[in-house]
Design a protein around this motif. Structure first.
Motif, short mmCIF file in Angstrom:
data_model
loop_
_atom_site.label_atom_id
_atom_site.label_comp_id
_atom_site.label_asym_id
_atom_site.label_seq_id
_atom_site.Cartn_x
_atom_site.Cartn_y
_atom_site.Cartn_z
N UNK A 79 104.31 60.78 124.21
CA UNK A 79 105.23 59.75 123.72
C UNK A 79 105.76 58.86 124.85
N UNK A 80 106.03 59.45 126.03
CA UNK A 80 106.52 58.65 127.14
C UNK A 80 105.46 57.66 127.61
N UNK A 81 104.20 58.11 127.65
CA UNK A 81 103.12 57.20 128.04
C UNK A 81 102.96 56.09 127.00
N UNK A 82 103.10 56.44 125.69
CA UNK A 82 103.00 55.43 124.64
C UNK A 82 104.07 54.37 124.81
N UNK A 83 105.30 54.79 125.11
CA UNK A 83 106.37 53.81 125.35
C UNK A 83 106.08 52.97 126.59
N UNK A 84 105.54 53.60 127.63
CA UNK A 84 105.27 52.88 128.87
C UNK A 84 104.25 51.77 128.67
N UNK A 85 103.29 51.97 127.76
CA UNK A 85 102.31 50.91 127.49
C UNK A 85 102.96 49.68 126.87
N UNK A 86 104.11 49.83 126.21
CA UNK A 86 104.78 48.68 125.58
C UNK A 86 105.64 47.90 126.56
N UNK A 87 105.92 48.46 127.74
CA UNK A 87 106.82 47.79 128.67
C UNK A 87 106.35 46.37 129.04
N UNK A 88 105.07 46.17 129.39
CA UNK A 88 104.67 44.81 129.76
C UNK A 88 104.91 43.78 128.67
N UNK A 89 104.65 44.15 127.40
CA UNK A 89 104.87 43.21 126.31
C UNK A 89 106.36 43.00 126.06
N UNK A 90 107.16 44.04 126.25
CA UNK A 90 108.61 43.87 126.15
C UNK A 90 109.10 42.93 127.23
N UNK A 104 94.56 49.69 128.48
CA UNK A 104 94.04 51.01 128.83
C UNK A 104 94.52 52.13 127.94
N UNK A 105 95.17 51.83 126.80
CA UNK A 105 95.64 52.87 125.90
C UNK A 105 94.46 53.53 125.21
N UNK A 106 94.45 54.87 125.20
CA UNK A 106 93.38 55.61 124.54
C UNK A 106 93.55 55.53 123.02
N UNK A 107 92.48 55.69 122.25
CA UNK A 107 92.58 55.60 120.78
C UNK A 107 93.60 56.55 120.18
N UNK A 108 93.75 57.76 120.76
CA UNK A 108 94.69 58.72 120.19
C UNK A 108 96.15 58.33 120.46
N UNK A 109 96.38 57.42 121.41
CA UNK A 109 97.75 56.98 121.71
C UNK A 109 98.18 55.83 120.81
#
Length: 433
Positions: free
Chosen positions: A26-37, A101-106
């Motif tokens: 979950x933390x990695x999933x949130x981290x992927x949204x940081x650039x768009x935020x 770079x987000x994996x499909x399962x994320x």
């Protein structure tokens, strides 16, 4: 404003700390949204810069009627722009996150979080534009107070909505975003009530003011938004570099990014409170006061960030243990904290020079300085460091990029302030052309 910024950024860090307790994924999933935020924040800050600069210049020149027209025109435009941007980011989320770079399962985790987070971002932008109105009129107390109020509201709601209460298991990762939505709604109700009691807004003559001010608005907001959009673009590229190192490294980088904004709270407070003051000096032609303000701001930024950065570097193992949820993430975060915080003294210099340039008639130079900081200094050093030395090399490279950017910004400021009025006039001519 420093107290308010600390509270506002603190609750974003608190979000990450609570989410870290859910696990690395979950933390990695949130981290992927940081650039768009950061992309949304970049657009809203660019528009906020235009709001504060145009209104403060009108007030400094003694043109109160125009200030009232601008106070009604620019925020409404900004709210519409952010809404359109949020819709576009929702529609294109899957290819964007795959590119990061987000994996499909994320991706399912990201999708569940991203919808309410976009709503929160839109409400936060509307709140920020209201803050800009108050700052332009010299009132920093209400924005700072509301930042604290929304932060405390989020702090109470986060654990309830993420982990649940009683027999309810909570919402998990999306609960953090919904907590932010409710917090910003609380702030908007208070700010709207106070704004209606002022005489700062008018709906009369907005069409004529739009025609008159469009060039000035684009001359400030255009370069400012481009300058503010470059950091999220650089953040996307940085996340893509970090993602090649592993999921734990992405999670650690996300926590370090949150901590970066908190540790820069004094500089961020000055970038919010200094431009309206500089804008009034610009409107009144008081350049000696501009020199005094900039000297003081730069000294405070360097002294504060160096002292704080060294303390954070020394406390890196303890701080990483508090923030991170797993051993691997803690170790990686400690490495980042040993290198990055001391370099924020130089980064603060660059941020202040960019902010001042937008208020003093040098928006193009501010935009070019932002571009040089990110794409000439920061990203090449970061990528080279990651290639040569993994995560420790990445941290050292990022710190080196910040140092180079700070030195370049200081040199540019000295040269520009040597003949400030001529430089402002020359750049205005370029904007018109």
């Amino acid at each position: 404003m420093a107290i308010g910024v600390l509270a506002l950024l603190g609750f974003q860090l608190i979000d990450s700390v609570f989410i870290a307790r859910l696990g690395t994924a979950p933390l990695a999933a949130q981290s992927f949204t940081f650039p768009l935020s950061f992309l949304i924040i970049g657009v809203q800050v660019g528009l906020g810069i235009a709001i504060a600069a145009l209104i403060s210049r009108a007030l400094g020149a003694g043109d109160a009627p125009r200030a009232r027209r601008l106070s009604g025109l620019v925020p409404a435009l900004g709210i519409l722009v952010i809404a359109l941007l949020a819709l576009g980011l929702w529609a294109g989320q899957e290819p964007i996150f795959r590119r990061l770079g987000a994996a499909p399962e994320v991706l399912p985790r990201i999708r569940a979080y991203w919808g309410p987070q976009l709503i929160a971002a839109w409400l936060g932008a509307a709140l920020y534009f209201g803050y800009s109105l108050f700052r332009a009129h010299g009132d920093t107390r209400l924005p700072g107070t509301l930042m604290v109020v929304t932060s405390l509201t989020n702090l109470v709601l986060d654990p309830l909505l993420i982990f649940g209460v009683g027999g309810w298991s909570g919402l998990g990762l999306p609960g953090a975003a919904w907590a932010t939505v409710l917090s910003f709604l609380t702030g908007l109700v208070v700010l709207g009530t106070r704004l209606l009691r002022t005489a700062w807004l008018t709906v009369e003559g907005l069409a004529g003011e739009a025609r008159r001010s469009l060039r000035d608005l684009l001359g400030i907001a255009g370069p400012a938004m481009v300058g503010q959009l470059m950091p999220p673009l650089a953040a996307m590229l940085a996340v893509a570099v970090v993602a090649r190192l592993g999921e734990a490294q992405v999670a650690a980088w996300g926590l370090a990014s949150r901590l970066e904004t908190v540790s820069l709270m004094a500089v961020l407070a000055m970038t919010m409170s200094l431009p309206p003051w500089l804008g009034r000096c610009y409107g009144a032609g008081d350049w000696p006061q501009v020199h005094r303000l900039m000297r003081l701001a730069l000294r405070v930024a360097v002294a504060w960030q160096l002292a704080l950065g060294l303390c954070l570097a020394l406390a890196a193992p303890w701080l990483a243990g508090v923030l991170a949820g797993t051993g691997e993430v803690r170790a990686d975060l400690a490495v980042l904290l040993r290198w990055l915080p001391p370099s924020y003294a130089a980064l603060g210099v660059c941020m202040l020079v960019v902010s001042a340039g937008n208020a003093l008639g040098w928006p193009l130079r501010s935009m070019l300085l932002s571009a040089a900081r990110l794409f000439v200094c920061y990203l090449p050093c970061l990528a080279a460091g990651a290639w040569l030395g993994g995560l420790p090399g990445l941290a050292a490279g990022a710190a080196s990029g910040n140092l180079l950017a700070g030195l370049g910004a200081w040199a540019l400021l000295r040269r520009t302030l040597a003949s400030p009025r001529r430089n402002a006039i020359d750049e205005s001519s370029k904007n018109i052309a």
